[in-house]
Design a protein around this motif. Sequence first.
Motif, PDB file in Angstrom:
ATOM      1  N   GLN A  51      -3.232 -11.563 -50.052  1.00  0.00           N
ATOM      2  CA  GLN A  51      -2.672 -10.622 -50.871  1.00  0.00           C
ATOM      3  C   GLN A  51      -2.651  -9.159 -50.127  1.00  0.00           C
ATOM      4  N   LEU A  52      -3.589  -9.255 -49.227  1.00  0.00           N
ATOM      5  CA  LEU A  52      -3.646  -7.656 -48.783  1.00  0.00           C
ATOM      6  C   LEU A  52      -2.582  -6.895 -48.405  1.00  0.00           C
ATOM      7  N   LEU A  53      -1.527  -7.488 -47.746  1.00  0.00           N
ATOM      8  CA  LEU A  53      -0.254  -6.725 -47.200  1.00  0.00           C
ATOM      9  C   LEU A  53       0.427  -6.619 -48.421  1.00  0.00           C
ATOM     10  N   PRO A  54       0.709  -7.363 -49.222  1.00  0.00           N
ATOM     11  CA  PRO A  54       1.491  -7.071 -50.529  1.00  0.00           C
ATOM     12  C   PRO A  54       0.747  -5.911 -51.455  1.00  0.00           C
ATOM     13  N   LEU A  55      -0.514  -6.177 -51.505  1.00  0.00           N
ATOM     14  CA  LEU A  55      -1.335  -5.040 -52.084  1.00  0.00           C
ATOM     15  C   LEU A  55      -0.968  -3.612 -51.577  1.00  0.00           C
ATOM     16  N   ARG A  86     -15.154   4.774 -39.958  1.00  0.00           N
ATOM     17  CA  ARG A  86     -13.718   4.066 -39.701  1.00  0.00           C
ATOM     18  C   ARG A  86     -13.650   3.274 -38.720  1.00  0.00           C
ATOM     19  N   GLU A  87     -14.016   3.718 -37.405  1.00  0.00           N
ATOM     20  CA  GLU A  87     -13.672   3.088 -36.341  1.00  0.00           C
ATOM     21  C   GLU A  87     -14.430   1.720 -36.319  1.00  0.00           C
ATOM     22  N   LEU A  88     -15.899   1.887 -36.726  1.00  0.00           N
ATOM     23  CA  LEU A  88     -16.663   0.776 -36.693  1.00  0.00           C
ATOM     24  C   LEU A  88     -16.495  -0.467 -37.705  1.00  0.00           C
ATOM     25  N   THR A  89     -15.994   0.030 -38.719  1.00  0.00           N
ATOM     26  CA  THR A  89     -15.661  -0.895 -39.922  1.00  0.00           C
ATOM     27  C   THR A  89     -14.198  -1.402 -39.925  1.00  0.00           C
ATOM     28  N   LEU A  90     -13.159  -0.570 -39.763  1.00  0.00           N
ATOM     29  CA  LEU A  90     -11.572  -1.096 -39.698  1.00  0.00           C
ATOM     30  C   LEU A  90     -11.214  -1.486 -38.289  1.00  0.00           C
ATOM     31  N   ARG A  91     -11.871  -1.115 -37.087  1.00  0.00           N
ATOM     32  CA  ARG A  91     -11.495  -1.533 -35.847  1.00  0.00           C
ATOM     33  C   ARG A  91      -9.995  -1.627 -35.699  1.00  0.00           C
ATOM     34  N   SER A  92      -9.579  -2.647 -35.384  1.00  0.00           N
ATOM     35  CA  SER A  92      -8.066  -2.686 -35.211  1.00  0.00           C
ATOM     36  C   SER A  92      -7.334  -2.735 -36.097  1.00  0.00           C
ATOM     37  N   LEU A  93      -7.561  -2.660 -37.313  1.00  0.00           N
ATOM     38  CA  LEU A  93      -7.022  -2.274 -38.729  1.00  0.00           C
ATOM     39  C   LEU A  93      -6.870  -0.831 -39.130  1.00  0.00           C
ATOM     40  N   GLN A  94      -7.243  -0.092 -38.282  1.00  0.00           N
ATOM     41  CA  GLN A  94      -7.351   1.406 -38.702  1.00  0.00           C
ATOM     42  C   GLN A  94      -5.814   1.760 -39.178  1.00  0.00           C
ATOM     43  N   PRO A  95      -4.764   1.459 -38.531  1.00  0.00           N
ATOM     44  CA  PRO A  95      -3.579   2.023 -38.989  1.00  0.00           C
ATOM     45  C   PRO A  95      -3.070   1.706 -40.428  1.00  0.00           C
ATOM     46  N   LEU A  96      -3.751   0.530 -40.795  1.00  0.00           N
ATOM     47  CA  LEU A  96      -3.156  -0.264 -42.140  1.00  0.00           C
ATOM     48  C   LEU A  96      -4.273   0.938 -43.229  1.00  0.00           C
ATOM     49  N   ALA A  97      -5.059   1.615 -42.947  1.00  0.00           N
ATOM     50  CA  ALA A  97      -5.760   2.546 -43.877  1.00  0.00           C
ATOM     51  C   ALA A  97      -4.716   3.574 -44.289  1.00  0.00           C
ATOM     52  N   LEU A  98      -3.667   4.197 -43.470  1.00  0.00           N
ATOM     53  CA  LEU A  98      -3.130   5.227 -43.547  1.00  0.00           C
ATOM     54  C   LEU A  98      -1.922   4.697 -44.758  1.00  0.00           C
ATOM     55  N   TYR A  99      -1.862   3.414 -45.033  1.00  0.00           N
ATOM     56  CA  TYR A  99      -0.975   2.983 -46.023  1.00  0.00           C
ATOM     57  C   TYR A  99      -1.468   3.381 -47.393  1.00  0.00           C
ATOM     58  N   ALA A 100      -2.697   3.717 -47.640  1.00  0.00           N
ATOM     59  CA  ALA A 100      -3.610   4.213 -48.633  1.00  0.00           C
ATOM     60  C   ALA A 100      -3.914   5.729 -48.564  1.00  0.00           C
ATOM     61  N   ALA A 101      -4.419   5.913 -47.587  1.00  0.00           N
ATOM     62  CA  ALA A 101      -5.207   7.190 -47.297  1.00  0.00           C
ATOM     63  C   ALA A 101      -3.885   8.156 -46.759  1.00  0.00           C
ATOM     64  N   ASN A 102      -4.347   9.494 -46.882  1.00  0.00           N
ATOM     65  CA  ASN A 102      -2.981  10.302 -46.581  1.00  0.00           C
ATOM     66  C   ASN A 102      -3.798  11.423 -45.550  1.00  0.00           C
ATOM     67  N   SER A 103      -5.096  11.306 -45.026  1.00  0.00           N
ATOM     68  CA  SER A 103      -5.992  12.223 -44.537  1.00  0.00           C
ATOM     69  C   SER A 103      -6.996  11.439 -43.604  1.00  0.00           C
ATOM     70  N   ILE A 104      -7.290  12.108 -42.249  1.00  0.00           N
ATOM     71  CA  ILE A 104      -8.112  11.534 -41.652  1.00  0.00           C
ATOM     72  C   ILE A 104      -8.857  12.560 -40.632  1.00  0.00           C
ATOM     73  N   PHE A 105      -9.971  12.143 -40.210  1.00  0.00           N
ATOM     74  CA  PHE A 105     -10.771  13.170 -39.415  1.00  0.00           C
ATOM     75  C   PHE A 105     -10.683  12.840 -37.836  1.00  0.00           C
TER      76      PHE A 105
END
Length: 351
Positions: A42-46, A286-305
């Motif tokens: 369900q992650l991608l539909p979410l 974020r690099e340690l936790t999300l690893r290769s899935l970092q790009p998906l974070a930007l579908y929820a977040a709108n800002s990064i360091f």
Amino acid sequence: MTNVFKDVAVPPNWDQLADGVLSGTWLTRKEAREILDADELQLLPLLQATFRIRRHYFGRKVKLNMLLNAKSGLCPEDCGYCSQSIVSNAPIPKYALLDRETLLAGAREAYARGAGTFCIVASGRGPSRSETTRIADIVREITTELPLKVCACLGQLTADQASQLQDAGVKRYNHNLNTSSAYHDQVVTTHSYEERLNTLNKVKQAGMSPCSGIIIGMGESLEDRIEMAYALRELDADSIPVNFLHPIPGTPMEGLSPVRPMDGLRMLALLRFVCPDKEIRVAGGRELTLRSLQPLALYAANSIFLGDYLTTSGQEWKKDHEMLEDLGFEVERITPEVSEEWETTLRTIPE
């Protein structure tokens, strides 16, 4: 004929939840728990539904931030996650407040990298009078020279200090809640949850934009994470940095395991549903936790360091620009320029 699907739970309709949020309906806590319990299928539909909310308020734009650890270590607080705390044995640089030239060089580098916000962070319970004045003076210089928003993160403030910083041009002040009120004493005992709220109220009263976020992965429950999201909505924080615990050797939390990438993404989705029109920043870890899935974070977040954090390394900042370009997202400000001066300046910071 046996119904092989009779025990299969019907997943929530994420688009219906997004429709409700976009029409002004608040997410219930039951629905919040469903987001954190969503399975991998369900992650991608979410995230698709989450992006509808993000796009409604922010389009495809991404805000960039860069921070500078302006004062390192030497902190009397006992925060269990922090390498700079009094209970940490982590081998980190320790130095008093950096000089004017180094802070100004940091702001110039933030601008060169394309950041719209430069964050001045200092360890400690709160700034002294002289530190507040020194920071106020450099903020005036920075905002006179560069079209940057300055955010300060200096710990607890008095009302007079908050007014002094606001008068100098500090637009945003960061003071993270970090965790839920119920779990707070498991993280730190040298200050209270209410003291954090008091500082944020002084920030708002002084006319600065409140920035407050969280750290997930410190042993809190899913209910704690839900409470964090609703506390931030009640606080009406304009910017919400989402940090993921980086278990630093030498800190009391060194033995904890990093959050799973999927859990990190679920939390970002929850925050977008609960705080739909707020800036959500993917921050430390974020690099340690999300690893290769970092790009998906930007579908929820709108800002990064961009770049490094306080005492841990971040992804090389040019890779962040490449990631945003590959996603088809738009940086809010400028095209960055390579700066060699900053690397030279870093080598002058005392160990």
